[in-house]
Write an enzyme that holds these catalytic residues in place. Sequence first.
Site, PDB file in Angstrom:
ATOM      1  N   HIS A  54     -27.880  36.866 -60.167  1.00  0.00           N
ATOM      2  CA  HIS A  54     -28.385  37.908 -61.052  1.00  0.00           C
ATOM      3  C   HIS A  54     -27.078  38.699 -61.766  1.00  0.00           C
ATOM      4  CE1 HIS A  54     -32.763  37.899 -60.608  1.00  0.00           C
ATOM      5  NE2 HIS A  54     -32.685  36.806 -60.363  1.00  0.00           N
ATOM      6  N   GLU A  56     -26.790  41.665 -62.018  1.00  0.00           N
ATOM      7  CA  GLU A  56     -26.647  43.147 -61.438  1.00  0.00           C
ATOM      8  C   GLU A  56     -26.035  42.924 -60.008  1.00  0.00           C
ATOM      9  OE1 GLU A  56     -29.126  41.582 -63.072  1.00  0.00           O
ATOM     10  OE2 GLU A  56     -30.953  43.066 -63.209  1.00  0.00           O
ATOM     11  N   CYS A  83     -35.205  43.310 -61.837  1.00  0.00           N
ATOM     12  CA  CYS A  83     -36.169  42.730 -60.981  1.00  0.00           C
ATOM     13  C   CYS A  83     -36.249  43.761 -59.766  1.00  0.00           C
ATOM     14  CB  CYS A  83     -35.995  41.297 -60.856  1.00  0.00           C
ATOM     15  SG  CYS A  83     -34.688  41.004 -59.479  1.00  0.00           S
ATOM     16  N   CYS A  86     -32.920  43.134 -57.524  1.00  0.00           N
ATOM     17  CA  CYS A  86     -31.731  44.050 -57.856  1.00  0.00           C
ATOM     18  C   CYS A  86     -32.157  45.488 -57.732  1.00  0.00           C
ATOM     19  CB  CYS A  86     -31.718  43.703 -59.232  1.00  0.00           C
ATOM     20  SG  CYS A  86     -30.928  41.766 -59.556  1.00  0.00           S
TER      21      CYS A  86
END
Length: 150
Positions: A54, A56, A83, A86
């Site tokens: 991801h 992040e 999410c 993260c």
Amino acid sequence: MLANSTKYWDHLFELTNQAAHCNEIPVAALIAHKNKIIASAHNLVETHQDPTQHAELIVIKTATKELGKYLNECDLYVSLEPCPMCAHAIQLTQIRRVYFGAYDPQRGGIDHGEALLKKLNRVEAYGGFHEQAFNHILKGFFNTVRNTQF
């Protein structure tokens, strides 16, 4: 919010469009430290066939290499509500503030779902920045994906 935030959001729009062109879900993130971007990326889940890639997490890894494991003087800007995975990484690295664009009612981990950061009350989090524009990019991407699968 920092004075340079317009350039941060502009950069995120560029990165989300790059992600879509790479057949990645168009999510992008950046970390700012002392009014300077020190890390930026878009999702690379499909590219690396790794569900932890991801945006992040990628920028957090980059920033910790430069500043150490705690990012308490940094702000994270992300195009979509992070999410739970993260959000937990954000909490562990002690990022000072999170600014996100679109809300994610199904998979979000800040204002939705587990709402981890709000429960822990350790990280300031603000959402809804350029929400319609980021939602438009996401919807356009998924419409394209659906139309090319049939």
